[in-house]
Enzyme design. Sequence first.
Site, PDB file in Angstrom:
ATOM      1  N   GLY A  13       2.974   0.042 -40.574  1.00  0.00           N
ATOM      2  CA  GLY A  13       1.957  -0.640 -41.366  1.00  0.00           C
ATOM      3  C   GLY A  13       1.001  -1.299 -40.419  1.00  0.00           C
ATOM      4  O   GLY A  13       1.111  -1.142 -39.214  1.00  0.00           O
ATOM      5  N   CYS A  14       0.030  -2.032 -40.961  1.00  0.00           N
ATOM      6  CA  CYS A  14      -0.846  -2.783 -40.073  1.00  0.00           C
ATOM      7  C   CYS A  14      -0.075  -3.966 -39.493  1.00  0.00           C
ATOM      8  O   CYS A  14       1.012  -4.287 -39.945  1.00  0.00           O
ATOM      9  CB  CYS A  14      -2.050  -3.306 -40.829  1.00  0.00           C
ATOM     10  SG  CYS A  14      -3.064  -2.038 -41.588  1.00  0.00           S
ATOM     11  N   GLY A  15      -0.673  -4.610 -38.514  1.00  0.00           N
ATOM     12  CA  GLY A  15      -0.070  -5.819 -37.965  1.00  0.00           C
ATOM     13  C   GLY A  15      -1.121  -6.904 -37.884  1.00  0.00           C
ATOM     14  O   GLY A  15      -2.303  -6.612 -37.669  1.00  0.00           O
TER      15      GLY A  15
END
Lengths: 372, 250
Positions: A13-15
Amino acid sequence: MMVLTTRDREISGCGLAGIISRKKILIPGETIIRSISHMIERGNGLGAGYAGYGIYPQFADAYAFHVMYDDELARKETEEYIRKHFHVIHYEEIPTKKTKNIQESPLLWRYFLKPIEPPDVESFVEEDFVMKAVMDINDKIKGAYVFSSGKNMGAFKGVGEPDEIGEFYRIEEYQAYLWTAHTRFPTNTPGWWGGAHPFTLLDWAVVHNGEISSYGTNKRYLEMFGYKCTLRTDTEVVAYLIDLLVRRHKLPLRIAAYALASPFWKDIDRLPERQRRLFTAIRMVYGAALLNGPFAILVSWNGGLMGLNDRIKLRPFVAAVKDDKVYMASEESAIREVCPSPDRVWAPKAGDPVIALFEDFDGGEQFREYQV
Amino acid sequence: MEPLIIDAKGMHYRRLNQMIRDKVAEGYRHFILENVNGQRYIGAGIMEEVFIEIHGVAGNDLGVFMKRGTIIVYDNAQDGVGNTMEGTKIVVHGMAGDVCGYGMRGGKLHILRDIGYRTGIHMKTYKDMVPVIIIGGKAGDFFGEYMAGGILILLNLWDDDDRPVVGNFLATGMHGGTIYIRGEVDPYLFGKEVGVVEVTEEDKLLLRKHISEYCEDFKDHGLDVDEIMSESFTKLIPVSTRPYGKIYAY
């Protein structure tokens, strides 16, 4: 059959990462680069960015416009617009350097501006004027996009890994008392320079991990108030919703967070009378501002930093405190990389905002009682 | 064989895990990992009887697919501890994140402090394998969601904030296994798929056995099994089988 992807890497996922010094002690850019780059696995190189506060003390009273242009024509048109509506205190190309993987970029300029008050307007609201300018440039000038427009802050973003984008924008040469950062793994929308996080308006900046499936509803709602979503990414609505709810409608920040991540009706029904009426009113009035879908977001502004999860915790989010600093990130390791022994680490409750304000921030009742 | 000490500082998880696997193949069984900070998949898929000690924050999916041995984390662990694990024991001397014990079908997780959301989702038993998760602190929402087998024990030993011992949507869709929670649980938190039943003498024996082992793992913290057992437990079991069976086509 072997499946080839552009990068040999697990889907993630994004961070996101954020650091605030509540005493406004400057934090070197290198620190936030290290924190976000520690979660490099969470992105895929198709977007990264930073927002820094306190980076332009020499122009602290001017609106700092960071603008991206596709070409010189877009720059010419935009600068004509800017000169017509603002006093230009200073302007220059944003200092960048080529990196191994970022050899080409859009044109990137910054302008330090003071609004020219129109003579015929009765109640001139400076922020509304700046907001309209941002919307006009994004919407009406082809190939021009405002990355940020707040005082004494700026957003730096583009297509690349977070360490590369940091190197490209020479983030290590800046110092800020509040940083946020993002590494992107675009899923539903294009990985382009304007689609990288943070998304901003005035001094609000938002970084986000997740997807806002209510984007269409939120976008149409915002359009009624003069916001135009032009950046082709769901997160854009969060920045504008915060501006609408907190700056323009003057909701307490915590209440605004409950409008975005409202408690379930079944939980509202169990609250004491006063709270039940309050939360019912929020859901009724701001139903179209409710964010559906998984999210962890960081919202930063000249008053502080807020972290917020969707109400059923569909994205990771960890917070920590050490002395005057508050850290928020997708993974604890990103915090511990730059703060090995925090005083306290915790996993905030989903749907409950974590708010860290600057000690000298006087936002009045709207913010006062909700210090971390 | 001597324990192998690995300084994991700045090391990518692939290199770290490859190194562990190579050394396991060489015959090493005891590993001490220093300066771990968020490296993922530590121990992934190891079938041998290893003993891995981790200093620092263990990254996501610690012990994923593991079958034997023990992992001890002397700090916190991130999300997904014990994902689809088959038989290892993992002891965490701190808190653990979300989705721990997902699909676990054997082995044990002993967590000293709080655990995040979605603990033990889809946990199941398989033949004589019974997965057990014991948490010393509190748990977030969706505890035991879709649980199909195994044992979840939530102790609430510290009670250091105003949150309830367990979150909302407790045991939603649970159709196998047992959940024991020390103290009372507001029935509002769980759905109609589960019911509270009396804790029998047999349950108490089982709890004592597991909690004694837990106390032994955290003996530096002065935990006492009699004291823990002196408070009553709430036992939750499913009251229907396959609650969503009707919504499948066949």
